[in-house]
Design an enzyme around this catalytic site. Sequence first.
Site, PDB file in Angstrom:
ATOM      1  N   GLU A  15       0.821  -1.220   0.000  1.00 53.98           N
ATOM      2  CA  GLU A  15       0.000   0.000   0.000  1.00 53.98           C
ATOM      3  C   GLU A  15       0.854   1.269   0.000  1.00 53.98           C
ATOM      4  O   GLU A  15       0.375   2.346   0.335  1.00 53.98           O
ATOM      5  CB  GLU A  15      -0.926   0.003   1.214  1.00 53.98           C
ATOM      6  N   SER A 147      -6.461  -2.401   1.552  1.00 51.40           N
ATOM      7  CA  SER A 147      -6.769  -1.822   0.237  1.00 51.40           C
ATOM      8  C   SER A 147      -7.390  -2.817  -0.738  1.00 51.40           C
ATOM      9  O   SER A 147      -7.245  -2.681  -1.947  1.00 51.40           O
ATOM     10  CB  SER A 147      -5.522  -1.195  -0.405  1.00 51.40           C
ATOM     11  N   TYR A 211      -9.549   3.968  -4.926  1.00 50.45           N
ATOM     12  CA  TYR A 211      -8.569   5.035  -5.117  1.00 50.45           C
ATOM     13  C   TYR A 211      -8.618   5.766  -6.447  1.00 50.45           C
ATOM     14  O   TYR A 211      -7.891   6.734  -6.635  1.00 50.45           O
ATOM     15  CB  TYR A 211      -7.154   4.482  -4.893  1.00 50.45           C
ATOM     16  N   ARG A 251     -11.234   3.316  11.311  1.00 47.15           N
ATOM     17  CA  ARG A 251     -12.381   3.191  10.395  1.00 47.15           C
ATOM     18  C   ARG A 251     -12.783   1.730  10.325  1.00 47.15           C
ATOM     19  O   ARG A 251     -11.950   0.864  10.061  1.00 47.15           O
ATOM     20  CB  ARG A 251     -11.996   3.692   9.007  1.00 47.15           C
ATOM     21  N   ASP A 253     -15.034  -1.286   8.639  1.00 46.93           N
ATOM     22  CA  ASP A 253     -15.681  -1.626   7.363  1.00 46.93           C
ATOM     23  C   ASP A 253     -16.770  -2.667   7.585  1.00 46.93           C
ATOM     24  O   ASP A 253     -16.509  -3.731   8.162  1.00 46.93           O
ATOM     25  CB  ASP A 253     -14.642  -2.208   6.383  1.00 46.93           C
ATOM     26  N   GLU A 265     -13.680  -5.568   9.326  1.00 47.28           N
ATOM     27  CA  GLU A 265     -12.380  -5.250   9.932  1.00 47.28           C
ATOM     28  C   GLU A 265     -12.380  -3.854  10.526  1.00 47.28           C
ATOM     29  O   GLU A 265     -13.236  -3.029  10.196  1.00 47.28           O
ATOM     30  CB  GLU A 265     -11.278  -5.333   8.863  1.00 47.28           C
ATOM     31  N   ASN A 267      -9.718  -0.650  10.732  1.00 46.71           N
ATOM     32  CA  ASN A 267      -8.460  -0.128  10.187  1.00 46.71           C
ATOM     33  C   ASN A 267      -7.866   0.881  11.161  1.00 46.71           C
ATOM     34  O   ASN A 267      -8.497   1.900  11.460  1.00 46.71           O
ATOM     35  CB  ASN A 267      -8.721   0.568   8.856  1.00 46.71           C
ATOM     36  N   GLY A 271      -7.059   5.635   5.546  1.00 44.28           N
ATOM     37  CA  GLY A 271      -6.538   6.485   4.475  1.00 44.28           C
ATOM     38  C   GLY A 271      -6.864   7.952   4.689  1.00 44.28           C
ATOM     39  O   GLY A 271      -7.904   8.307   5.252  1.00 44.28           O
TER      40      GLY A 271
HETATM   41  N1  ADP Z   1     -17.453 -11.217   3.392  1.00 46.94           N
HETATM   42  C1  ADP Z   1     -17.599 -10.290   2.479  1.00 46.94           C
HETATM   43  N2  ADP Z   1     -18.793 -10.101   1.866  1.00 46.94           N
HETATM   44  C2  ADP Z   1     -18.949  -9.148   0.907  1.00 46.94           C
HETATM   45  N3  ADP Z   1     -17.949  -8.342   0.487  1.00 46.94           N
HETATM   46  C3  ADP Z   1     -16.748  -8.484   1.064  1.00 46.94           C
HETATM   47  C4  ADP Z   1     -16.497  -9.450   2.078  1.00 46.94           C
HETATM   48  N4  ADP Z   1     -15.203  -9.370   2.437  1.00 46.94           N
HETATM   49  C5  ADP Z   1     -14.656  -8.379   1.694  1.00 46.94           C
HETATM   50  N5  ADP Z   1     -15.572  -7.835   0.861  1.00 46.94           N
HETATM   51  C6  ADP Z   1     -15.335  -6.736  -0.081  1.00 46.94           C
HETATM   52  O1  ADP Z   1     -13.935  -6.498  -0.192  1.00 46.94           O
HETATM   53  C7  ADP Z   1     -13.560  -5.220   0.377  1.00 46.94           C
HETATM   54  C8  ADP Z   1     -12.246  -5.354   1.125  1.00 46.94           C
HETATM   55  O2  ADP Z   1     -12.363  -6.300   2.186  1.00 46.94           O
HETATM   56  P1  ADP Z   1     -11.805  -6.057   3.639  1.00 46.94           P
HETATM   57  O3  ADP Z   1     -12.126  -7.263   4.435  1.00 46.94           O
HETATM   58  O4  ADP Z   1     -12.301  -4.750   4.176  1.00 46.94           O
HETATM   59  O5  ADP Z   1     -10.233  -6.034   3.409  1.00 46.94           O
HETATM   60  P2  ADP Z   1      -9.169  -4.834   3.171  1.00 46.94           P
HETATM   61  O6  ADP Z   1      -8.308  -4.889   4.392  1.00 46.94           O
HETATM   62  O7  ADP Z   1      -8.429  -5.212   1.942  1.00 46.94           O
HETATM   63  O8  ADP Z   1      -9.942  -3.558   3.056  1.00 46.94           O
HETATM   64  C9  ADP Z   1     -14.744  -4.851   1.265  1.00 46.94           C
HETATM   65  O9  ADP Z   1     -14.811  -3.447   1.465  1.00 46.94           O
HETATM   66  C10 ADP Z   1     -15.920  -5.433   0.489  1.00 46.94           C
HETATM   67  O10 ADP Z   1     -16.284  -4.613  -0.602  1.00 46.94           O
HETATM   68 MG    MG Z   2     -11.401  -2.867   4.323  1.00 46.95          MG
END
Ligand code: ADP
Ligand code: MG
Length: 304
Positions: A15, A147, A211, A251, A253, A265, A267, A271
């Site tokens: 990243e 990311s 991004y 933040r 998610d 998760e 963060n 960002g």
């Molecule tokens: N279990 C899930 N169901 C639906 N979408 C998911 C799921 N896991 C990840 N995503 C999609 O992928 C993106 C990134 O996943 P995330 O777990 O937040 O990892 P990162 O640390 O890469 O942001 C999420 O914002 C979502 O759009």
């Molecule tokens: Mg995420």
Amino acid sequence: MKKEILVLMGGISREKEISLLSGRACVKALKKKKYKVKVLDPKGNFINEIRKIRPKIVFNSLHGRFGEDGYTQSILESEKIKYTHSGVLSSSIAIDKEVSKKIFINKKICTPKFFIYNYNNNLNIHTLIKTSKINFPVVIKPINEGSSIGVYICEKKNLSKNLKKLKKYNQILVEEYISGREIQVAVMNNRALGAIELKPKRKFYDYHAKYSSKAKTKHIMPAPLEQKKYKEILSIAKEAHISLGCKGITRSDFRYNNKKFFLLEVNTQPGMTNLSLVPEIAAYRGIKFEDLVEWMVKDAGYDR
Ligand SMILES: Nc1ncnc2c1ncn2[C@@H]1O[C@H](COP(=O)(O)OP(=O)(O)O)[C@@H](O)[C@H]1O
Ligand SMILES: [Mg+2]
């Protein structure tokens, strides 16, 4: 006397580019606030450089491994230098999606069903998916990237092909796919600031949707939820932030299937680019970008 600060940006994670964008925006804000800013792009162990500079305080603008996972924090800790955002333990827990999900479950915070797939133990992934009672599509992702790097949404037919792409990680997270909406919440000083909804034009909120302004992800601030639900997601994010022992700003998610919120998760180094969500949520609450950045510095202990 000018307030001095060292900004860490760049680094060695995947990243790096995003960190540089976040860092540049924060340097500009700090200069506006009359800080004397030095910049360091740490490559691995930066203890010698930091001993030469001996900053009073560090603004950590690194993302991903090494910068966000407790390593940088522990170097600064051992040198007795104050730094922004979360501490060593919270940073290393939050970046590890397996450990943090186990804590969410322990705190009764809803997170998608999951298991860890290990490439070396020769178990059949389809059997594991069945025994975990997870339906297709499934999401596969590295345990400690950010990311959306290495995140794949897989149907039964393309699972094996996508699985090969993550083999270098040895272990990955296999998660239930939550259809529905993408909502993220900023928490500042143990209080939730607001929730924003993202409507990506792409298949999901992937690297480009995050991004690239060309990818045209729609940001809706505040997230259009009924008041009760809006309050609920804010309180889950606050609880998650507190249960991981985070500091400063985080933040969280979420996915929302119009019934339940699923936390993906937290963060710890969100960002700070011009398309980033924490600054947008803060702006909605009347906090200017440079005031947000200065608050982080003060929260880290400058002038105290
Ligand atoms: N279990 C899930 N169901 C639906 N979408 C998911 C799921 N896991 C990840 N995503 C999609 O992928 C993106 C990134 O996943 P995330 O777990 O937040 O990892 P990162 O640390 O890469 O942001 C999420 O914002 C979502 O759009
Ligand atoms: Mg995420």
